[in-house]
Scaffold this motif. Structure first.
Motif, mmCIF file in Angstrom:
data_model
loop_
_atom_site.group_PDB
_atom_site.id
_atom_site.type_symbol
_atom_site.label_atom_id
_atom_site.label_comp_id
_atom_site.label_asym_id
_atom_site.label_seq_id
_atom_site.Cartn_x
_atom_site.Cartn_y
_atom_site.Cartn_z
ATOM 1 N N PRO A 75 34.237 32.934 61.406
ATOM 2 C CA PRO A 75 34.806 33.368 60.127
ATOM 3 C C PRO A 75 35.844 32.393 59.563
ATOM 4 C CG PRO A 75 34.657 35.213 61.614
ATOM 5 C CD PRO A 75 34.284 34.006 62.407
ATOM 6 N N ARG A 78 34.077 29.569 57.990
ATOM 7 C CA ARG A 78 33.411 29.957 56.731
ATOM 8 C C ARG A 78 34.411 30.067 55.584
ATOM 9 N NH1 ARG A 78 28.646 33.165 58.824
ATOM 10 N NH2 ARG A 78 27.765 31.588 60.207
ATOM 11 N N ARG A 79 35.684 30.348 55.935
ATOM 12 C CA ARG A 79 36.669 30.462 54.855
ATOM 13 C C ARG A 79 37.059 29.086 54.343
ATOM 14 N NH1 ARG A 79 40.327 35.355 57.463
ATOM 15 N NH2 ARG A 79 38.501 36.564 58.040
ATOM 16 N N PHE A 102 34.867 41.210 46.216
ATOM 17 C CA PHE A 102 34.324 41.639 47.512
ATOM 18 C C PHE A 102 34.583 40.592 48.597
ATOM 19 C CE2 PHE A 102 30.642 42.070 50.453
ATOM 20 C CZ PHE A 102 30.883 43.353 50.892
ATOM 21 N N ALA A 103 34.363 39.325 48.244
ATOM 22 C CA ALA A 103 34.538 38.239 49.219
ATOM 23 C C ALA A 103 35.979 38.165 49.713
ATOM 24 C CB ALA A 103 34.120 36.916 48.609
ATOM 25 N N GLN A 105 38.164 40.916 49.547
ATOM 26 C CA GLN A 105 38.460 42.200 50.212
ATOM 27 C C GLN A 105 38.068 42.162 51.675
ATOM 28 O OE1 GLN A 105 36.176 45.010 48.008
ATOM 29 N NE2 GLN A 105 37.759 45.375 46.473
ATOM 30 N N VAL A 106 36.849 41.684 51.924
ATOM 31 C CA VAL A 106 36.351 41.745 53.300
ATOM 32 C C VAL A 106 37.072 40.752 54.204
ATOM 33 C CG1 VAL A 106 34.109 42.588 52.575
ATOM 34 C CG2 VAL A 106 34.441 40.129 52.905
ATOM 35 N N CYS A 107 37.866 39.886 53.608
ATOM 36 C CA CYS A 107 38.661 38.976 54.433
ATOM 37 C C CYS A 107 40.113 39.430 54.492
ATOM 38 C CB CYS A 107 38.558 37.554 53.921
ATOM 39 S SG CYS A 107 36.905 36.901 54.081
ATOM 40 N N GLY A 108 40.361 40.648 54.017
ATOM 41 C CA GLY A 108 41.684 41.230 54.165
ATOM 42 C C GLY A 108 42.723 40.795 53.150
ATOM 43 N N GLN A 109 42.279 40.291 51.990
ATOM 44 C CA GLN A 109 43.262 39.886 50.977
ATOM 45 C C GLN A 109 43.838 41.109 50.249
ATOM 46 O OE1 GLN A 109 44.696 37.237 50.491
ATOM 47 N NE2 GLN A 109 43.410 35.563 51.269
ATOM 48 N N THR A 110 45.072 40.953 49.809
ATOM 49 C CA THR A 110 45.708 42.071 49.100
ATOM 50 C C THR A 110 45.158 42.193 47.682
ATOM 51 O OG1 THR A 110 47.432 40.647 48.261
ATOM 52 C CG2 THR A 110 47.865 41.748 50.350
ATOM 53 N N ALA A 111 45.294 43.401 47.140
ATOM 54 C CA ALA A 111 44.801 43.660 45.791
ATOM 55 C C ALA A 111 45.467 42.729 44.778
ATOM 56 C CB ALA A 111 45.062 45.122 45.431
ATOM 57 N N ILE A 114 43.901 39.380 44.905
ATOM 58 C CA ILE A 114 42.556 39.473 44.343
ATOM 59 C C ILE A 114 42.624 39.444 42.821
ATOM 60 C CG2 ILE A 114 40.558 41.015 44.101
ATOM 61 C CD1 ILE A 114 41.066 41.891 47.018
ATOM 62 N N ARG A 150 32.174 32.934 43.633
ATOM 63 C CA ARG A 150 32.453 33.671 44.856
ATOM 64 C C ARG A 150 32.676 32.718 46.032
ATOM 65 N NH1 ARG A 150 27.886 37.688 46.496
ATOM 66 N NH2 ARG A 150 26.907 35.702 46.960
ATOM 67 N N HIS A 154 38.100 31.159 48.509
ATOM 68 C CA HIS A 154 39.029 30.740 49.558
ATOM 69 C C HIS A 154 39.519 29.312 49.338
ATOM 70 C CE1 HIS A 154 38.195 34.418 51.659
ATOM 71 N NE2 HIS A 154 36.940 34.113 51.911
#
Ligand SMILES: Nc1ncnc2c1ncn2[C@@H]1O[C@H](COP(=O)(O)OP(=O)(O)O)[C@@H](O)[C@H]1O
Ligand SMILES: [Mg+2]
Lengths: 226, 304
Positions: A75, A78-79, A102-103, A105-111, A114, A150, A154
């Motif tokens: 992971p 991939r980032r 989505f990309a 969110q699933v890596c734990g970024q804050t709103a 985002i 997308r 990162h």
């Protein structure tokens, strides 16, 4: 940036997809990889993101030896590498904004992050005005640009694009190539796998030709020769 | 950041369940059936144990003495029997006492009382009532009693007690066997269904999973929603079975009470008193079953 030392890949039972490939791609380069189908281009891309392990040789990306990368480390790799596949699609039930978000969110970024990053990358690909649309409400070329957006969330140092124009008409394809050039100008290393002869010839950048799993050509200002 | 991911995992997990709602419902239903059969087993065991205890309580062994047995001889025999290790208590019932309790027992039955009066004399024999130390070594007590020979003993008839106990034991053993078998089948079905539900959930999410992998989501983040779904299945199953089973028990209770008149057998109280143990254990076991099933499914299918 990317160093491939003597890599080979043998799929079971004994399909040799890559044979002793040596390549060195410098930071900020824009490299096109061409070759007939079945010569190992996609396999090469997959080894770069840790999706396939090589059977021999060594892969070093940004000084990191990923040859025997562990599952937990993939992971993080991939980032740092953005990928665009021909069949790497959008989610139909999400808006363009949500697809890109989505990309993150699933890596734990804050709103909050985002909300900052998504409009930014959509702006880079020229879709800032269509964030609330759904994939079926935009053209194929635009969809592919969302996929690229997308891949940029990162801020990757490398962007791998495996036949990103494969399903597009020539005008849309040209726009995608232009977009990749623009991203390259920001300093991102681009590796473009393509069948698009005109695009490669117009780019006037380095072209690597694969043939039956080996490098058969590597020109600094290359042409699409097959 | 961990908390944020945790909430997203929960959200994704509910989306899974929602998207395959029928499969989820079927999975939970089978889980409920499995739990129901396990609880039935428990209930049957509990009832049969109470029944056996009740029967054992009732079976004092009685030695009937000859009608003309002398009191001091009877007293000597009583002491002899009291000294047996299997015996808890021996009491002597004289002819008169026997008659008294006979009359008391049949006080509502004028015909019997009338017959007794017509007889004109006390037809009952004196007896020794023996309470076993432990109802389980009933057999040993019988054997010891059979060994005692005294000419004042009229009869020692205790075979039907034994066969009654054996009957109850064999019935409950059979019920338990069938129950274990059924529960086992249901647990197996649950395992397969949870496995399949997670597999289907993964299949419907294959594009998301592929995207997650390519954009660098951690393995934990990709797998957690499916594991979490199996936890939700477990919770839903356990909560449902608690409600359903209490309802079932409150329907059953009146029948039990009429069947076991005079005995203290209350399933509701039993389940209430042992609530944490009974349902906690079931929760933990179903959780293990479900998580194992989904771990297998995730391990096998989430490598999109
Ligand atoms: N997962 C796989 N298992 C077995 N063989 C494969 C697999 N993926 C690709 N190959 C084989 O490896 C060779 C190279 O494939 P690929 O890298 O997809 O070529 P290209 O992208 O240049 O068309 C082909 O012969 C293909 O059949
Ligand atoms: Mg290919």
């Amino acid at each position: 940036m990317i160093k491939l030392i003597n890599i080979s890949k043998i799929y079971p039972p004994n399909i040799a997809a890559l044979r002793k490939i040596n390549l060195h791609i410098k930071p900020g380069e824009f490299v096109s990889i061409v070759g007939q189908s079945g010569t190992g281009k996609t396999t090469l891309v997959k080894t770069l993101i840790g999706e396939e392990k090589v059977s021999g040789g060594k892969i070093i990306i940004g000084g990191w030896d990923i040859t025997n990368i562990g599952r937990r480390e993939v992971p993080f790799l991939r980032r740092q590498i953005g990928v665009v596949f021909q069949d790497f699609k959008l989610l139909d039930k999400k808006t363009l904004f949500e697809n890109v978000a989505f990309a993150l969110q699933v890596c734990g970024q804050t709103a909050k992050k985002i909300r900052n990053i998504v409009p930014h990358v959509l702006k880079i690909v020229g879709l800032e005005g269509k964030m609330k649309r759904y994939p079926y409400e935009i053209s194929g070329g635009e969809q592919q640009r969302v996929v690229i957006a997308r891949a940029l969330v990162h801020r990757p140092k490398i962007l791998l694009a495996d036949e990103p124009t494969g399903n597009l008409d020539s005008i849309n394809a040209e726009e995608i190539i232009e977009l990749l050039q623009k991203i390259n100008k920001f300093g991102t290393t681009i590796v473009l796998v393509t069948h698009n002869r005109e695009a490669v010839n117009r780019l006037r950048k380095r072209v690597i030709t694969l043939d039956k799993g080996t490098v058969s050509g590597d020109q600094a200002v290359g042409k699409y020769i097959l | 950041m961990f908390l944020l991911s945790f909430f997203r995992v929960i959200k994704f997990s509910f989306q899974d369940i929602g998207r395959n709602i029928w499969l989820s419902v079927i999975t939970i239903t089978i889980l409920i059936l499995a739990l129901f059969s396990v609880n039935m087993l428990l209930t049957v065991n509990m009832i049969s144990n109470s029944a056996i205890e009740a029967v054992k309580e009732k079976i004092d062994v009685i030695l009937y003495l000859k009608e003309d047995a002398e009191e001091d001889k009877a007293a000597a025999l009583k002491i002899k029997i009291s000294n047996l290790s299997q015996v808890k208590e021996v009491s002597y019932i004289s002819k008169a006492e026997a008659l008294k309790s006979f009359k008391l027992k049949h006080r509502d039955n004028p015909e019997i009382l009338e017959a007794l009066r017509e007889l004109g004399k006390n037809p009952l024999t004196p007896s020794l009532v023996i309470k076993p130390q432990n109802a389980d070594d009933y057999q040993a007590l019988m054997d010891s009693l059979s060994g005692i020979d005294d000419d004042i003993i009229e009869s020692r008839n205790f075979d039907d007690h034994k066969s009654m106990l054996e009957k109850i034991n064999s019935i409950t053993d059979k019920i338990s066997e069938v129950g274990v078998f059924i529960s086992f089948i249901f647990v197996l079905i649950t395992l397969l269904l949870v496995y399949n539900s997670i597999r289907v959930a993964i299949y419907t999410h294959r594009r998301e999973i592929k995207i997650m992998r390519l954009v660098g989501a951690s393995n934990w983040f990709i797998r957690a929603p499916f594991l979490f779904s199996s936890i939700i299945y477990t919770l839903a199953g356990i909560l449902s079975i608690i409600i359903i089973y209490y309802f079932f028990l409150s329907l059953l209770q009146p029948y039990l009470e009429t069947f076991f008149i005079g005995y203290d057998i209350n399933l509701l109280t039993y389940f209430k008193d042992n609530f944490v143990f009974i349902f906690g254990l079931q929760f933990i076991i179903s959780l293990i079953v479900n998580v194992v099933a989904s771990l297998f499914a995730v391990g096998k299918y989430s490598k999109v």
